[in-house]
Each structure stands twice: as structure tokens, then as C-alpha cells.
Write a protein that holds these residues in place. Sequence first.
Motif, PDB file in Angstrom:
ATOM      1  N   TYR A 370       0.805  -1.216   0.000  1.00  0.00           N
ATOM      2  CA  TYR A 370       0.000   0.000   0.000  1.00  0.00           C
ATOM      3  C   TYR A 370       0.844   1.274   0.000  1.00  0.00           C
ATOM      4  N   TYR A 371       1.641   1.449   1.030  1.00  0.00           N
ATOM      5  CA  TYR A 371       2.333   2.733   1.193  1.00  0.00           C
ATOM      6  C   TYR A 371       3.353   2.980   0.081  1.00  0.00           C
ATOM      7  N   ASN A 372       4.214   2.004  -0.135  1.00  0.00           N
ATOM      8  CA  ASN A 372       5.260   2.178  -1.133  1.00  0.00           C
ATOM      9  C   ASN A 372       4.671   2.285  -2.540  1.00  0.00           C
ATOM     10  N   ARG A 373       3.647   1.498  -2.792  1.00  0.00           N
ATOM     11  CA  ARG A 373       2.973   1.568  -4.088  1.00  0.00           C
ATOM     12  C   ARG A 373       2.369   2.965  -4.294  1.00  0.00           C
ATOM     13  N   GLN A 375       3.385   5.713  -2.995  1.00  0.00           N
ATOM     14  CA  GLN A 375       4.471   6.677  -3.227  1.00  0.00           C
ATOM     15  C   GLN A 375       4.949   6.627  -4.672  1.00  0.00           C
TER      16      GLN A 375
END
Lengths: 499, 97
Positions: A370-373, A375
Motif C-alpha cells: 500500500y504505502y510504497n505503491r 508513493q
Amino acid sequence: MKLSDLPALNVAELRELLRAREVSAREVVEALRERIAEIDPAIHAYLSLDLEEALKQAENVDLDLPLGGVPIAFKDIISMAGQPCTCASNILRNYRATYDATVVERLKKAGAITFGKTNLDEFAMGSSTENSSAGPTHNPWDITRVPGGSSGGSAAAVSADQAFAALGTDTGGSVRQPAAFSGVVGLKPSYGRVSRFGLVAFASSLDQAGTLTKTVRDAALLLNAIAGPDARDSTCLANSVPDYAENLDRELRGLRLGLPKEYMTDGIDSQVRAAINAAIAHFESSGVEIVEVSLPHTEYAVATYYMIASAEASANLARFDGVRYGHRAEGPRDLLDLYGRTREEGFGAEVKRRVILGTYVLSAGYYDEYYNRAQKVRRLIRQDFAEVFSKVDALISPTTPESAFRLGERSADPLRMYLADVFTIPASLAGICGISVPCGFARTEEGTELPIGLQLLGKPLDEARILSIAHGYEQGTDWHKRKPRLAPKLQVPSSKIQT
Amino acid sequence: MRASDIHKIDVAHVARLARLDLTTDEAALFQEQLARVLEYAEKLRAPDTSGMDSAVEGDTLDVLREDEPRPWFTAEEALSNAPRQANDLFVVPKVVE
């Protein structure tokens, strides 16, 4: 001029009178006090007022300073020494700031008078100012509707002539969207143009202080005072600050404005679409070339934003633990019990939701998912803007797909509430600057008129250009001159808003 | 990982990580609301992000200032909002036996 006519003035007009010593700063504060006492019971724009302090400042202010004697309101998420800074949260109900935010310090240095703190969605999380522990703010154009959010108190105060100008903060549209809903001018500077020191942090890679004003010129006057480097905020940019007010009167002729096709979808209310089309026609008749452009990753912006903003919020709000300031749960069993209950008791529902979501997307096993995607998608959104800005001077769009919705209408459906920010979020993710200016009115079924906002987006640090385009548009139209019809002693509808 | 697995947030577990004691009702409500938000976030799988830096890494700059003493809060100011204090310190429940 009667003193009771003063609150209807904009900052530039008020400055003329103050500079010429036709009114005193004290008279201005007194007139504002009267206006707030009369109107605010129906609007609830303010969370706290300190007019005694304002009168003290008025006695000593240098009226020759750029904003000498002009009272300015602040969203109650901006620290002001000795004053409450509740963030509309029970967790900070009794908190008082111990220092001035850089934006407060700079406005005071420019001669502005501080007097009050305005309502917001708790910790700036929301689009309606309904998520406030103190209850909602009402839209001055129709008190059964929201003023937008999260800087809804600042927008409503300016709209209802209860403030000459106000500061807000914009993380995903929290200055531009309430400006559109409340019929005022809302400027979100580029990320890094204005110091964040002293703003209670929500999402640090997105937060930016912005202005809510009656005219574009006033936005330029305020930006002149607050923009520029600050050693106390390492993300604040060193670039020199032009005189935004001096640069307003530029020719519109010859400009190229991009109209992102993804912003003119079927989801837009027909009256909003008609107002934007009329604004486009106005620009074209002024010699501006309008070209259709594409920002292909627009549809991912809201999802990207909620992953990133919630993640950053969950980290930033970890500081509210009942140890150093704010609410503390009674009789804790141990330290973990103190943390857990303090936060349960102190935070409202939307804040809890985002803390949970943010903690989840940062937790082991989900960070990349979720988070890295998000970003990475944020990069794509930024690239979209970089590409179109190589072809056009600025972008034009509606600020919001619809005009102000009814109080309570969306509180039960967080996702639907999030989608109110679909046109403002992409610019926040890209760190570019944007402004919303009044461009027309929508008529409701009940026959009331609701303001519509036109959004102009500019390259990073190109505030001077979007301000001059917005000013050019404003000078050729009279939407900004319309005022909400506010009867004194309005009946406030009993509100059953759950926060 | 199937979408249906992903949308099942263990809210009670995440709440413990967040040091946030939710009520049972809140946990159930958030479970359902956040499942919808995460389902919406599924669309982030569609764009091609191969070769794309994460925006976090790309923009992180180390900005250092000179390590010089300067006036800052006094102990009194720093403690002015403390829920409990003694001897210029914040008081918390005992953490070591």
C-alpha cells in the motif's frame, strides 16, 4: 463611513483607510467584535476569540507597515503563543501554545493583529468542518449546508465578513475546497513556499499554510508577508520571494491555459460545468488560448492520497499520548493503558479511522503493498503535471465537482466524503500551487444560491503567475462582490452531527 | 494475495500497534468502513510503476543546521501543558519495578 460598514471591506480597502488615518486599528477591532457577536452564533466559525489582546495590539501597531492594523483570523491548528490551539480535538481541549508559528510571527511583523482561532475538521482531517469536537461550522450562503473543510471556519468567517482575511492549511484541498464552497478566494502555495513551523502536523509531505481572502489582491498581500525561507522548517525553500501584489496586473492575452480532460468528467454537477465553461469563454474572449491537456493518472490521486496522508498522520499523531500535553486518561493501570485510553478518549472517529488506516498501511507485510505503491503512483502524478506544464502556463478546472452539500449528508460515508477532494488532491501530491476563485453560483432546489469555485494550478513556485491570472479573471467578473444575505439573529438549526 | 484477504484488516491488532484502545463497536465499524477504503485503493495496482522510484526516497534531503546553542523553551514553558509534573519533570505511571 459608519464603523458597522468596516467588516465588509477587504484587506486592501481597509489598509487605505488605516494608512490615511481615517479609521484607527482600535475602531477596526471594535467593529469586527460587533460583527462577530451578531453573526457568529449562526455560523460558528470561531473556536476562540481574544479581542482584549487584539485591542492591546491595536494600541501599539504601526499603521505604515504593509498589513498595519489589519485583524487576521487563524485556523485553530496554527500555534499562537498563549492562545488555545485545540485542532478541534478533545485531546487538545485545554492546550495552550507556548510559541508563535512562523506564519503568525511574520504576519504580526507585517503589522497584522491577531484576535481569534477558527473551526476546522479535527486535526484538519475532513472536507466539511463537521468532524469538529466543538460542532460544525455553517455555510454563510445556506446555513443548512457545510462550508467545506477542513479550513471551513476560516472560509466561513471571511465569507460572512467576520474576518478581513484568514489563514488555513491545505493538505489535500483544505483551503481551496472550503473557499469554493463558501465563495471566497483560497490560495495554496507550493509545498515549501511557506514555513510549516508551528502548524500542528497532519501529513508532513503535503501540509502547507494558505490564505482565505475576499480578493486575489488580498491573497497576494498575505503571501508577501508569510512566504520565504525559515531555518526552523528544513522543507521550506530558500528561493527568493517576489512582490506578489506588485505583479498582479499582467496581460492575460497570449497566455495558454490547459484544461485537463480528466477534470471535466460526467461526475461534475451540470451547474458547476456551466460556470466553468462560462469562465473558459471569458478567458478566451480576453485573448487566452485554452488547450485540452491530459493528466492520465488523475483517477489514482484520491487513493494515493489516503494511503500517504493517513500513514503520515498515524506517525505525526503518535505524539498525543497524554504524557507532555493534552488530555490524559484518569487512573491508568500502567503506561500502555495510559496511552491507549488517552487516545481513545481524546480522538474523534475520523482521526481514529485514519490512525488505524495509516498504521495498517505502514505495518509489516503491507508497507510495499500500500504505502510504497502509493508513493510510486505519486511520482506518476507529479510527472503528469511536469509534462503538461511544458506546454501550458497554468491549468484551469473546477475546484470541486459539486457545490456545498448538506450538513450530515456525507458523515456516515467516509469514502464519499473523500471524493469531494478529487480535483484538489492531485496538486497537493505534486507539491504545486493552486488557487480557487469564485466563478458563479448554483441554484438549489430550495432556491438558495451556492458559490462555485474555479481552480487555477501553477508550476512549483509560480504563485505570481496564478495570482495574476486569477486577478485578471476577477477584475473582469463580479462574482467576488456578491455577499451572502445574512439576517441578524439567524436561527441555528439544531444539529445532530456526530463527530 | 487475494483481494478479499487484503481487505480484511485485523482492526484489533492494528489498534494495539497504534496504542489506541477502540471500543468493540468502533472496531466493527472501522473494519467495514476501512475494507471499503482498501477496496477502493485496489485501483493503485493498475498503473505501471515499474522503474518508478518511491516518492519518499526521491525527495528526502538531509538538511543540517549548525549545532549552536540558542534560547529555547524554559522548563516552565515546556511543562506548562503537562497533565502531571513534579520537580521539572513529566510524571507518568511507573514503568520499571
